[in-house]
Design a protein around this motif. Structure first.
Motif, short mmCIF file in Angstrom:
data_model
loop_
_atom_site.label_atom_id
_atom_site.label_comp_id
_atom_site.label_asym_id
_atom_site.label_seq_id
_atom_site.Cartn_x
_atom_site.Cartn_y
_atom_site.Cartn_z
N SER A 44 -3.97 11.78 0.69
CA SER A 44 -3.29 10.88 1.60
C SER A 44 -1.96 10.44 1.01
CB SER A 44 -4.16 9.66 1.91
OG SER A 44 -4.43 8.93 0.73
N PRO A 45 -0.95 10.20 1.87
CA PRO A 45 0.37 9.84 1.34
C PRO A 45 0.46 8.38 0.93
CG PRO A 45 0.43 9.90 3.74
CD PRO A 45 -0.96 10.33 3.33
N VAL A 46 1.32 8.10 -0.01
CA VAL A 46 1.64 6.72 -0.40
C VAL A 46 3.14 6.66 -0.63
CG1 VAL A 46 1.24 7.15 -2.87
CG2 VAL A 46 1.07 4.81 -1.96
N THR A 47 3.75 5.55 -0.23
CA THR A 47 5.20 5.40 -0.39
C THR A 47 5.51 4.19 -1.25
OG1 THR A 47 5.56 3.92 1.50
CG2 THR A 47 5.47 6.30 1.97
N SER A 48 6.79 4.05 -1.57
CA SER A 48 7.22 2.88 -2.33
C SER A 48 6.97 1.60 -1.54
CB SER A 48 8.71 3.00 -2.68
OG SER A 48 9.49 3.25 -1.53
N ALA A 49 6.95 1.69 -0.22
CA ALA A 49 6.68 0.51 0.62
C ALA A 49 5.23 0.06 0.47
CB ALA A 49 7.00 0.82 2.07
N ASP A 50 4.29 1.02 0.42
CA ASP A 50 2.88 0.68 0.19
C ASP A 50 2.73 -0.12 -1.10
OD1 ASP A 50 0.91 2.81 1.97
OD2 ASP A 50 2.96 3.47 1.61
N PRO A 69 -11.21 -12.78 -5.40
CA PRO A 69 -10.67 -11.50 -5.85
C PRO A 69 -9.94 -10.77 -4.72
CG PRO A 69 -12.97 -11.73 -6.48
CD PRO A 69 -12.68 -12.84 -5.53
N VAL A 70 -8.95 -9.97 -5.11
CA VAL A 70 -8.21 -9.15 -4.16
C VAL A 70 -8.61 -7.69 -4.35
CG1 VAL A 70 -5.93 -8.38 -3.40
CG2 VAL A 70 -6.26 -10.76 -4.15
N LEU A 71 -9.15 -7.09 -3.30
CA LEU A 71 -9.48 -5.66 -3.30
C LEU A 71 -8.51 -4.98 -2.35
CD1 LEU A 71 -12.05 -6.95 -4.50
CD2 LEU A 71 -13.37 -5.19 -3.32
N SER A 72 -7.98 -3.85 -2.75
CA SER A 72 -6.94 -3.20 -1.96
C SER A 72 -7.06 -1.69 -2.05
CB SER A 72 -5.56 -3.63 -2.47
OG SER A 72 -4.53 -2.83 -1.91
N GLU A 73 -6.54 -1.04 -1.02
CA GLU A 73 -6.48 0.42 -1.04
C GLU A 73 -5.67 0.90 -2.25
OE1 GLU A 73 -5.08 4.25 1.66
OE2 GLU A 73 -4.47 2.24 2.26
N PRO A 90 -2.01 -2.67 2.38
CA PRO A 90 -0.64 -3.17 2.44
C PRO A 90 0.25 -2.44 3.44
CG PRO A 90 -1.00 -1.92 0.43
CD PRO A 90 -2.34 -2.10 1.06
N LEU A 91 -0.10 -1.19 3.74
CA LEU A 91 0.65 -0.44 4.74
C LEU A 91 -0.29 0.58 5.38
CD1 LEU A 91 3.38 0.02 6.11
CD2 LEU A 91 3.91 1.69 4.34
N ASP A 92 -0.87 0.20 6.51
CA ASP A 92 -1.74 1.11 7.24
C ASP A 92 -0.88 1.91 8.21
OD1 ASP A 92 -4.13 2.27 8.16
OD2 ASP A 92 -4.22 0.86 9.84
N GLY A 93 -1.16 3.21 8.31
CA GLY A 93 -0.31 4.07 9.12
C GLY A 93 0.86 4.61 8.34
N THR A 94 0.59 5.00 7.09
CA THR A 94 1.68 5.51 6.24
C THR A 94 2.33 6.75 6.85
OG1 THR A 94 0.61 4.62 4.26
CG2 THR A 94 2.27 6.31 3.92
N LYS A 95 1.52 7.59 7.49
CA LYS A 95 2.10 8.79 8.13
C LYS A 95 3.06 8.39 9.25
CE LYS A 95 -1.61 12.08 7.10
NZ LYS A 95 -2.63 13.00 7.67
N GLU A 96 2.70 7.34 9.99
CA GLU A 96 3.59 6.87 11.05
C GLU A 96 4.85 6.24 10.46
OE1 GLU A 96 2.70 7.80 14.05
OE2 GLU A 96 0.90 8.58 13.06
N PHE A 97 4.70 5.57 9.33
CA PHE A 97 5.85 5.00 8.62
C PHE A 97 6.81 6.11 8.21
CE2 PHE A 97 7.88 3.68 4.63
CZ PHE A 97 8.38 2.42 4.97
N ILE A 98 6.27 7.18 7.66
CA ILE A 98 7.10 8.30 7.21
C ILE A 98 7.79 8.97 8.40
CG2 ILE A 98 7.02 10.60 6.15
CD1 ILE A 98 4.68 9.45 4.40
N LYS A 99 7.06 9.08 9.53
CA LYS A 99 7.63 9.71 10.74
C LYS A 99 8.55 8.75 11.51
CE LYS A 99 3.56 11.03 12.34
NZ LYS A 99 2.52 11.66 13.20
#
Length: 270
Positions: A44-50, A69-73, A90-99
């Motif tokens: 799965s993709p991850v960006t600097s924004a995530d 506690p904080v649990l995160s992707e 923190p950023l769901d829909g990373t593919k949509e963010f990239i597109k």
């Protein structure tokens, strides 16, 4: 720790501040031509924004609510899941963010005893925010699925043959079902608003993908349940972060009719 009205008032204020800071950072990156992208071990993709949004959320929550506690992707999961924790995407829909489709969201949920009891979802590019405020709990008029066009949300990036089969089944059953491709947790939030009527999810999702939106939908009077058992989803499972197949139902549509149709559809898969 008391999860009382005072706590939730403070939490709402804190999450709004976090949302503003995250939105500014995410949109700065989104509107630039330098979206730095890499793939995680699962592909799965991850960006600097995530990663930037994750740091803002983690640091803010740890500072103000150090006992939760904080649990995160984007963080390593603990070996033992606590009873109460923040669950973050923190950023769901990373593919949509990239597109650059605008259909990405910030998601923060509070999980207590396996239930997502409070959540915030923000869509920065759409300038929309959803909070699971108690004031949303009003009785809605539920319409029949057979009386009007039904908007059925589908994933913009993760469709399956089951999605097509379910749409065809609904049409064969006399439902005027119209597919509505959307990205991220928007599908569930728009169900809370009534813009989406149902959102069946046949493909895999993780707990952090939907926990915050689940709280928003539940507090609006809608349902999000397991496709087979029709039970609410559990969060903070010790054995897996994956969700079962589920369906989200708007508070404005007859959930009994929808679940009966789901039962009949499940029989066709046997």
């Amino acid at each position: 720790m008391k999860l009382d009205d005072n706590f939730f008032l403070e939490a709402e204020s804190v999450l709004r501040e976090i949302e503003q800071e995250c939105s500014i950072k995410i949109l700065d990156i989104y509107e630039s031509n330098e979206i730095l992208q890499e793939n995680k071990s699962d592909g799965s993709p991850v960006t600097s924004a995530d990663l930037a949004a994750n740091e803002i959320i983690k640091n803010s929550l740890n500072s103000i609510f150090p006992y939760i506690p904080v649990l995160s992707e984007e963080l390593e999961y603990p070996e033992n899941i606590p009873e109460t924790f923040w669950l973050v995407d923190p950023l769901d829909g990373t593919k949509e963010f990239i597109k650059k489709t605008d259909q990405f969201t910030i998601n923060i949920a509070l999980v207590h005893k396996s239930e997502s009891i409070f959540g915030m979802v923000s869509a920065p590019a759409m300038k929309k925010i959803w909070l699971s405020a108690k004031s949303n709990q009003v009785i809605k008029t539920q319409e029949s699925v057979f009386d009007r066009k039904i908007n059925v949300a589908t994933s913009a990036s993760h469709t399956s043959s089951d999605d097509s089969s379910f749409l065809n089944f609904l049409k064969d059953s006399g439902v005027d079902a119209q597919p509505m491709p959307l990205g991220s947790s928007l599908k569930i939030c728009l169900a809370a608003d009534g813009d989406v009527d149902i959102y069946p999810r046949f493909g895999p999702t993780s707990e952090w993908d939907i926990a915050a939106a689940n709280a928003v939908l539940s507090n609006a009077g809608g349902l999000l349940v397991d496709l087979e058992s029709h039970q609410k989803l559990a969060y903070g499972k010790q054995d897996s972060v994956l969700n079962p197949r589920f369906i989200a139902i708007s508070p404005y549509i007859n959930s009994i009719e929808v679940l009966k149709l789901v039962e009949e559809f499940n029989k066709t898969l046997l």
